[in-house]
Enzyme design. Sequence first.
Site, PDB file in Angstrom:
ATOM      1  N   SER A 134      11.432  29.678  71.387  1.00 18.94           N
ATOM      2  CA  SER A 134      12.620  29.119  71.159  1.00 18.94           C
ATOM      3  C   SER A 134      12.978  28.552  69.753  1.00 18.94           C
ATOM      4  CB  SER A 134      12.929  28.004  72.210  1.00 18.94           C
ATOM      5  OG  SER A 134      14.234  27.363  72.179  1.00 18.94           O
ATOM      6  N   TYR A 148      23.674  31.679  68.877  1.00 17.42           N
ATOM      7  CA  TYR A 148      22.212  31.413  68.813  1.00 17.42           C
ATOM      8  C   TYR A 148      21.847  29.945  69.397  1.00 17.42           C
ATOM      9  CZ  TYR A 148      17.368  31.407  66.891  1.00 17.42           C
ATOM     10  OH  TYR A 148      16.073  31.359  66.862  1.00 17.42           O
ATOM     11  N   LYS A 152      19.482  29.392  72.833  1.00 17.05           N
ATOM     12  CA  LYS A 152      18.223  28.583  72.806  1.00 17.05           C
ATOM     13  C   LYS A 152      18.306  27.511  73.617  1.00 17.05           C
ATOM     14  CE  LYS A 152      15.967  31.508  70.240  1.00 17.05           C
ATOM     15  NZ  LYS A 152      14.694  32.250  70.621  1.00 17.05           N
TER      16      LYS A 152
END
Length: 272
Positions: A134, A148, A152
Site C-alpha cells: 500500500s 492514488y 490505497k
Amino acid sequence: MSKIILITGASRGFGKIWAKALLERGDKVAATARNIADLNELVEAYGESVFPVKLDVNDHDAVFAAVKKVKEHFGRIDVLINNAGFGLFGAIEETTEQQARAQIETNFFGLLWVTQAIVPIFREQGSGHIIQVSSFLGLITYPVLGLYNASKYAVNGLSETLAQEVKAFGINVSLIEPNGFATDWSGASAVQTEATETYAPLKKAFFEAATPDQWGKPEATAKAVLALIDSKNPPLHFLLGKVALPTVKQVYADRLAEFEEWKDVSAEAHGH
C-alpha cells in the site's frame, strides 16, 4: 527451510529489488510481470529458483490461473507480495474517467483478485502471509494524488478487514506503507493527467516542497521486508521510510483534535 514467495509486479521497482534479496538468501520466487521478457534478468541470474509468470492483474481469470500454476509448480506458496500498481499524478478535476478507472482497476481490483486467489491455498495449508503493498497515502493524503490516495485507502480498508476474517486460518496480513521512494512509481511507471493552469500553482508548490532527502532509497527497503517476512508475529501496518511516521502522527493528532472539537454535536446526533 527456504520460503516460496509470489511477487506481482516483479519486473521493476520494489518488486524486483525484493525478489533479488529473497533469491540471494536462497528463497524461491514466482515473479509476475505483464511482459514476461522483463523477468529475463532474474531468470538468468537465479535459474530454477525463479518461476516467471506472465500476468496482467487486471485480468480476473488470468490471476486465478496464474496463482494455481505457481502452486502446482512449487507445491506450496508461503508468502504473497501483492506489489503490482502505478501512480496517477494530477488534480481530481483533471482526471478522466478512463484514468480513474485504470487506477482503481490495477491498484485495488488487481490486488483483490490476487488476494482472493491465494486465500483458499493458504487456508488449506493452514498458514500463509499476505503482504499488500500500500502506501502511507493509504493513511493520509497529499494533493495531486487523489485517485492514488483513494486506491490505497481502499486497499487498507480491504486488508484490515481481511486480517480479521482469515486470522483463524493461520493466515497473517500485512500492509507495507512506504513514504516516497525513488522508484519508477513517480517516473516511467507514472501516469499524468492533462495539466490545466487552474492547479499549476498548487502542483508547483507541492513538487518544490519535496526535498531530495524525503525520497527514500529503494534498495534500503530490502532488509526491512526480509525482517517482515521472517517475523513470527508480523504487524498489520508496516511503515517504510523516515518520513512516514512523523507525518502520519501529526495528521492523526490533528484529526483527533477535530473529532474532540465536534464531539458534543456528534453525540447529540445519536438521538438518545
